[in-house]
Design an enzyme around this catalytic site. Structure first.
Site, mmCIF file in Angstrom:
data_model
loop_
_atom_site.group_PDB
_atom_site.id
_atom_site.type_symbol
_atom_site.label_atom_id
_atom_site.label_comp_id
_atom_site.label_asym_id
_atom_site.label_seq_id
_atom_site.Cartn_x
_atom_site.Cartn_y
_atom_site.Cartn_z
ATOM 1 N N CYS B 170 -5.610 -3.131 8.221
ATOM 2 C CA CYS B 170 -4.484 -2.693 7.388
ATOM 3 C C CYS B 170 -4.465 -3.356 6.018
ATOM 4 O O CYS B 170 -3.652 -2.989 5.175
ATOM 5 C CB CYS B 170 -3.173 -2.982 8.106
ATOM 6 S SG CYS B 170 -3.220 -2.528 9.832
ATOM 7 N N HIS B 302 4.670 -4.740 3.535
ATOM 8 C CA HIS B 302 3.757 -4.177 4.523
ATOM 9 C C HIS B 302 4.581 -3.274 5.448
ATOM 10 O O HIS B 302 4.182 -2.161 5.734
ATOM 11 C CB HIS B 302 3.032 -5.278 5.287
ATOM 12 C CG HIS B 302 1.910 -4.751 6.119
ATOM 13 N ND1 HIS B 302 0.919 -3.978 5.592
ATOM 14 C CD2 HIS B 302 1.636 -4.851 7.444
ATOM 15 C CE1 HIS B 302 0.075 -3.620 6.547
ATOM 16 N NE2 HIS B 302 0.490 -4.131 7.676
ATOM 17 N N GLU B 313 7.546 -10.584 8.366
ATOM 18 C CA GLU B 313 7.428 -10.395 6.917
ATOM 19 C C GLU B 313 8.700 -10.844 6.204
ATOM 20 O O GLU B 313 8.624 -11.507 5.159
ATOM 21 C CB GLU B 313 7.134 -8.919 6.610
ATOM 22 C CG GLU B 313 6.929 -8.661 5.127
ATOM 23 C CD GLU B 313 6.335 -7.279 4.833
ATOM 24 O OE1 GLU B 313 6.405 -6.400 5.711
ATOM 25 O OE2 GLU B 313 5.806 -7.107 3.720
ATOM 26 N N LYS B 334 5.908 3.158 3.779
ATOM 27 C CA LYS B 334 5.305 3.716 5.003
ATOM 28 C C LYS B 334 6.290 4.629 5.723
ATOM 29 O O LYS B 334 5.893 5.506 6.486
ATOM 30 C CB LYS B 334 4.861 2.599 5.954
ATOM 31 C CG LYS B 334 3.613 1.857 5.488
ATOM 32 C CD LYS B 334 3.135 0.868 6.521
ATOM 33 C CE LYS B 334 1.878 0.127 6.080
ATOM 34 N NZ LYS B 334 2.112 -0.883 5.041
ATOM 35 N N HIS B 339 1.462 4.972 7.891
ATOM 36 C CA HIS B 339 0.580 3.815 7.712
ATOM 37 C C HIS B 339 -0.850 4.335 7.577
ATOM 38 O O HIS B 339 -1.442 4.793 8.548
ATOM 39 C CB HIS B 339 0.727 2.886 8.909
ATOM 40 C CG HIS B 339 0.067 1.551 8.736
ATOM 41 N ND1 HIS B 339 -0.913 1.311 7.805
ATOM 42 C CD2 HIS B 339 0.268 0.370 9.382
ATOM 43 C CE1 HIS B 339 -1.300 0.043 7.885
ATOM 44 N NE2 HIS B 339 -0.600 -0.553 8.827
ATOM 45 N N PHE B 398 -4.055 -6.603 11.258
ATOM 46 C CA PHE B 398 -4.473 -7.070 12.570
ATOM 47 C C PHE B 398 -5.654 -8.015 12.367
ATOM 48 O O PHE B 398 -6.527 -7.772 11.519
ATOM 49 C CB PHE B 398 -4.941 -5.885 13.423
ATOM 50 C CG PHE B 398 -3.847 -5.250 14.230
ATOM 51 C CD1 PHE B 398 -2.558 -5.735 14.229
ATOM 52 C CD2 PHE B 398 -4.133 -4.144 15.025
ATOM 53 C CE1 PHE B 398 -1.561 -5.135 14.989
ATOM 54 C CE2 PHE B 398 -3.143 -3.534 15.791
ATOM 55 C CZ PHE B 398 -1.863 -4.034 15.758
#
Lengths: 85, 410
Positions: B170, B302, B313, B334, B339, B398
């Site tokens: 990501c 994010h 976050e 998003k 995403h 990730f």
């Protein structure tokens, strides 16, 4: 093999314990199972019993699949097997 | 705004932008959708969707590859490469550059993707396993490779300098754009095409994500207490990064300046994010840019809409910004485009440019219930007019790999 024994075997394998060391009252934390261990256990349960377990890691509390202890998971699997077979 | 901390080398500006994603087929339509708070997420239209538990996504709908490419090109271009070339065409038209001689040798491409030609892999595994075929098309390998899009851009525009593909899940696009920025800043290159692309919305792609049980079945609602997971998108965004002096000398339209970049690794868990790792990337990007927390008016989060990301976050931002965290705006687009995994940071950079250039802050749509663990101004549901001088764009992958870019207006 009955459902209880099989579920305990699956959880024991994920937790890297002997089935005899898993107690019904154990929580996931007691067994040292993290979120990855949990989703892997659920996958193994789905494969073992050919059922679908409704579980979203973002809202575990909303799932009918109660993960608060080994015994609640066994009960949930028994219910799902009964409902989906 | 504080004085720049130190001389980091050359200044780097953005002189072209292009995109195709669920919100639109170009930058103006995408920014209009973001300003409207329009949702591009809907029912997936892909083969075998009935066998998926997750049946929604931010899909590029109404897409006809034959309108953009000829037969030979289609034989070579996976969907993620097609998206890249479409985005790059718009970016290059905006930049008004052509590459010959020394400039071509000093210009390159660095793009992010995670899945690369996943549709090509999916289709061909199906052909050999499910359909039992013993023969596949000769171009499968050059079509599916993760660097295909980078290479086709370099071929299309005669870019002969440093060129490669970054795959950090990501965070791929942010890592790619960070590399492009640093290459120009340090003098390795004069112009870089950069950004990212993703086309994972195929049966195998979604099925793999289902397994993690982090996907939502109905909507992406970042920071909302009732959020229930992420929704995948697809598409690309490509930017022209250019040496500031060169851009000024040729009278280019400068969209924004890239002023800082930082990357960190959590070194902790393969899927669960760490607030400390995110915080170090945020503070690192500000330090690299010579920005004080008070200088930053907007963060493109994010903001995946998962339980784990959003609270981590928000905690990272609260720690990194101190009291200023309550004054800045942070939204997750998003919620609108989904995403895009390896392409997500690139599409999200468009929201940062809109904030700096147009004074429009894209909203977090689908926001329904406040979450005490995400108690920041997430610009819920409606865009806002505000003048901001500097912005950040967060990406936390990730594997615990974090990449944050800092931009400001010129």
């Amino acid at each position: 093999m009955d459902i209880k024994t099989r579920v305990i075997e699956i959880i024991a394998e994920q937790a890297m314990l002997e089935p005899g060391d898993v107690q019904l009252t154990h929580t996931l934390a007691d067994l040292g199972l993290d979120s990855l261990g949990l989703v892997e256990s659920i996958f193994a349960i789905e494969e073992a019993f050919d059922i679908t377990v409704p579980f979203n890691a973002n809202e575990p509390e909303k799932s009918d699949f109660d993960i608060s202890s080994v015994v609640t998971m066994i009960t949930a699997v028994e219910t799902l097997v009964k409902d989906q077979k | 705004m504080s004085a720049r901390r130190k001389s980091n080398g050359r200044r780097v500006v953005i002189t072209g932008a292009g995109t195709i994603n669920a919100l639109g087929g170009d930058v103006p339509s995408t920014l209009a959708a973001m300003a409207e708070g329009r949702c591009g997420i809907g029912p997936l239209d892909i083969r075998d969707v009935d066998r998926l538990a997750i049946q929604i996504g931010g899909q590029v709908t109404g897409y006809d590859e034959q309108k953009h490419f000829n037969r030979q090109q289609i034989a070579l271009y996976d969907r993620f490469t097609q998206f890249t070339l479409i985005a790059a065409k718009e970016a290059m038209a905006g930049a008004g550059l052509s590459f010959t001689g020394e400039l071509a040798a000093r210009s390159g491409v660095v793009l992010g993707t995670s899945g690369g030609g996943l549709n090509t892999q999916d289709e061909n595994y199906r052909a050999v396993y499910e359909d039992g075929k013993n023969r596949v098309h000769p171009f499968i390998v050059p079509k599916l490779m993760n660097n295909a899009a980078t290479s086709h851009l370099s071929i299309e525009y005669n870019l002969k300098g440093p060129s490669f593909t970054v795959a950090t899940a990501c965070a791929s696009s942010n890592h790619a754009m960070g590399q492009a920025f640093q290459m120009i800043r340090t003098g390795m290159a004069d112009v870089m095409l950069t950004g990212g692309s993703e086309a994972m919305l195929c049966f195998g792609g979604i099925k793999a994500w289902e397994g993690l049980r982090v996907m939502s079945r109905d909507a992406c609602r970042p920071f909302s207490a009732n959020r229930n997971g992420m929704v995948q998108g697809e598409g690309a965004a490509v930017f022209v990064f250019e040496d500031y002096d060169m851009a000024r000398a040729r009278g280019a339209d400068i969209l924004a300046e890239v002023v800082g970049f930082a990357m960190t690794s959590d070194a902790a868990d393969i899927v669960m994010p760490s607030a400390q790792g995110a915080e170090r990337a945020i503070t690192g990007a500000m330090a690299d840019a010579g920005l004080d927390p008070e200088d930053v008016g907007y963060i493109n989060a994010h903001g995946t809409g998962t339980a784990a990301n959003d609270k981590t976050e928000c905690s990272a931002v609260a720690h990194a910004f101190g009291p200023h965290a309550d004054r800045l705006m942070m939204s997750s687009t998003k919620s609108m485009h989904g995403h895009l995994i390896g392409g997500t940071g690139a599409v999200e950079l468009l929201a940062c440019i809109m904030a700096l250039r147009d004074g429009i802050i894209a909203p977090t749509i689908g926001y329904e219930e406040p979450d005490p663990e995400c108690a920041l101004d997430v610009v819920p549901n409606e865009a806002r007019h505000a003048k901001v001088g500097a912005v950040l764009s967060n990406a936390f992958a990730f594997g615990g790999l974090n990449a944050v870019l800092a931009l400001r207006s010129v």
